[in-house]
Design a protein around this motif. Structure first.
Motif, short mmCIF file in Angstrom:
data_model
loop_
_atom_site.label_atom_id
_atom_site.label_comp_id
_atom_site.label_asym_id
_atom_site.label_seq_id
_atom_site.Cartn_x
_atom_site.Cartn_y
_atom_site.Cartn_z
N ARG A 176 63.81 21.84 44.36
CA ARG A 176 64.95 21.21 45.37
C ARG A 176 65.32 20.00 45.47
O ARG A 176 66.76 19.88 45.68
CB ARG A 176 63.66 20.95 46.90
CG ARG A 176 63.33 22.71 47.07
CD ARG A 176 63.30 22.20 49.03
NE ARG A 176 62.08 21.54 49.05
CZ ARG A 176 60.38 21.73 49.01
NH1 ARG A 176 60.50 23.18 49.02
NH2 ARG A 176 59.84 20.72 49.47
N ARG A 177 64.37 18.95 44.85
CA ARG A 177 65.12 17.86 44.33
C ARG A 177 65.99 18.35 42.65
O ARG A 177 67.09 17.26 43.13
CB ARG A 177 63.61 17.04 43.67
CG ARG A 177 63.56 15.33 43.03
CD ARG A 177 63.05 14.78 41.85
NE ARG A 177 62.08 14.92 42.85
CZ ARG A 177 61.10 15.21 43.07
NH1 ARG A 177 60.76 15.59 42.01
NH2 ARG A 177 59.96 14.88 43.91
N GLU A 178 65.44 19.02 41.60
CA GLU A 178 66.71 19.18 40.90
C GLU A 178 68.05 19.47 41.73
O GLU A 178 68.46 19.09 40.99
CB GLU A 178 65.97 19.92 39.62
CG GLU A 178 66.67 20.38 38.46
CD GLU A 178 66.23 21.39 37.83
OE1 GLU A 178 67.00 22.05 37.36
OE2 GLU A 178 66.09 20.24 37.08
N ALA A 185 75.56 15.02 41.91
CA ALA A 185 76.31 14.79 41.19
C ALA A 185 77.89 14.89 41.39
O ALA A 185 78.70 14.70 41.26
CB ALA A 185 75.92 14.87 39.90
N LYS A 186 77.55 16.22 41.96
CA LYS A 186 79.01 17.50 41.88
C LYS A 186 79.93 16.92 42.60
O LYS A 186 81.44 16.36 42.73
CB LYS A 186 78.51 18.57 42.00
CG LYS A 186 80.08 19.61 42.51
CD LYS A 186 79.36 20.94 42.97
CE LYS A 186 80.21 22.09 42.09
NZ LYS A 186 80.26 23.35 43.24
N LEU A 187 79.28 15.79 44.10
CA LEU A 187 80.53 15.17 44.76
C LEU A 187 80.54 14.27 44.69
O LEU A 187 81.79 14.59 45.25
CB LEU A 187 78.68 15.12 46.53
CG LEU A 187 80.01 15.01 47.58
CD1 LEU A 187 80.63 15.94 48.12
CD2 LEU A 187 78.54 14.98 48.92
N LYS A 208 75.76 10.84 51.89
CA LYS A 208 74.58 10.21 52.62
C LYS A 208 73.27 10.71 53.03
O LYS A 208 72.14 10.95 52.69
CB LYS A 208 75.21 9.05 53.48
CG LYS A 208 74.43 8.10 54.02
CD LYS A 208 74.88 7.69 54.99
CE LYS A 208 73.78 6.27 56.01
NZ LYS A 208 74.63 5.77 57.21
N LYS A 209 73.94 12.46 53.40
CA LYS A 209 72.84 12.91 54.47
C LYS A 209 71.58 13.88 53.06
O LYS A 209 70.98 13.75 52.54
CB LYS A 209 73.90 14.25 55.04
CG LYS A 209 74.52 14.29 56.46
CD LYS A 209 74.81 15.02 56.68
CE LYS A 209 75.63 14.80 58.14
NZ LYS A 209 76.41 15.56 58.81
N LEU A 210 73.33 14.01 51.57
CA LEU A 210 72.17 14.23 50.26
C LEU A 210 71.24 13.07 50.26
O LEU A 210 70.13 14.27 49.47
CB LEU A 210 73.41 15.24 49.21
CG LEU A 210 73.83 15.85 49.63
CD1 LEU A 210 75.05 15.94 48.62
CD2 LEU A 210 73.15 17.41 50.47
N ASP A 216 63.61 11.97 51.04
CA ASP A 216 62.60 12.39 52.17
C ASP A 216 61.36 12.99 51.74
O ASP A 216 60.54 13.48 51.22
CB ASP A 216 62.89 13.23 52.82
CG ASP A 216 63.71 12.65 54.24
OD1 ASP A 216 63.73 11.23 54.36
OD2 ASP A 216 64.26 12.58 54.90
N LEU A 217 61.94 14.05 50.50
CA LEU A 217 60.97 14.51 48.95
C LEU A 217 60.23 13.62 48.19
O LEU A 217 58.78 14.11 48.01
CB LEU A 217 62.44 15.55 47.88
CG LEU A 217 62.98 17.00 48.20
CD1 LEU A 217 63.98 16.84 47.64
CD2 LEU A 217 62.02 17.65 49.61
#
Length: 217
Positions: A176-178, A185-187, A208-210, A216-217
């Motif tokens: 999930r982290r990856e 990076a894409k955003l 910001k949400k991402l 949180d991970l």
């Protein structure tokens, strides 16, 4: 090798032709076998019969394969093919010009078909001397030893986040982290190219949400 007990030593050379002659290998993969690999040794067999360990629920043996290379690189698909066909867990030690790298796949039993295991992802160390490899035989049973090897090689990637977190849970969290890192990076690239201020603000809010999810991970 790796300071493992002498009772685990196997030291059997495996002709690399055995892999690409007997398995379903396409021309590209055969090229990697022929050109990247110099020789393969089945160096050690870690099992209840060779060392004082209890049997595991999921891991019966861990084979240590020493792979001497012709160049300082090995295509991951080569390891994946070997891992899928051999019905045991494998710790790969790659060697080139006196330096070493430990590589291990997170293997789970395949649910069906001829393939013994499915390999979700690989973890590896940097290149270093054999003495510097961060590998120690730890655990009271085969499952624990395998998990220890994976975590030792993965380092910070698989640090336990909560008490009693299983290896499968750690690997899933790392995946999930990856995925989040790739989305970020894409955003970020998209934001740099965006000309409209309003759209930039929307994308920054999403970014910001991402980032929060990643923290949180």
């Amino acid at each position: 090798m790796l300071g493992l007990p002498k009772s685990t030593e196997f030291n059997k050379r495996i002709p690399k032709q055995k892999f690409y002659d007997n398995l379903n290998v396409n021309p590209v993969l055969k090229h990697y076998f022929v050109n990247q690999i110099k020789i393969v040794y089945w160096a050690n067999k870690i099992a209840p019969a060779t060392v004082n360990l209890a049997e595991g629920k999921n891991v019966t043996e861990i084979e240590v394969f020493l792979v001497r290379l012709n160049e300082k690189a090995l295509d991951e698909n080569v390891l994946k093919l070997i891992d899928r066909e051999i019905p045991y867990h494998i710790l790969f030690i790659l060697e080139y010009d006196g330096v070493y790298k430990a590589v291990i796949g997170y293997k789970e039993a395949a649910s069906s078909g001829k393939i013994a295991f499915k390999v979700d992802r690989y973890y590896q160390t940097d290149w270093m001397t054999e003495a510097e490899l961060p590998l120690h035989l730890e655990g009271l049973n085969m499952d624990a030893v395998y998990e220890s090897f994976v975590r030792q090689i993965a380092g910070d990637s698989l640090q336990i986040a909560v008490p009693q977190e299983t290896l499968a849970e750690s690997v899933a969290r790392d995946e999930r982290r990856e995925k989040l890192q790739k989305q970020i990076a894409k955003l970020q690239s998209k934001i740099r190219k965006e000309k409209q201020l309003n759209r930039q603000m929307e994308l920054n809010a999403e970014l910001k949400k991402l980032r929060k999810k990643l923290e949180d991970l």
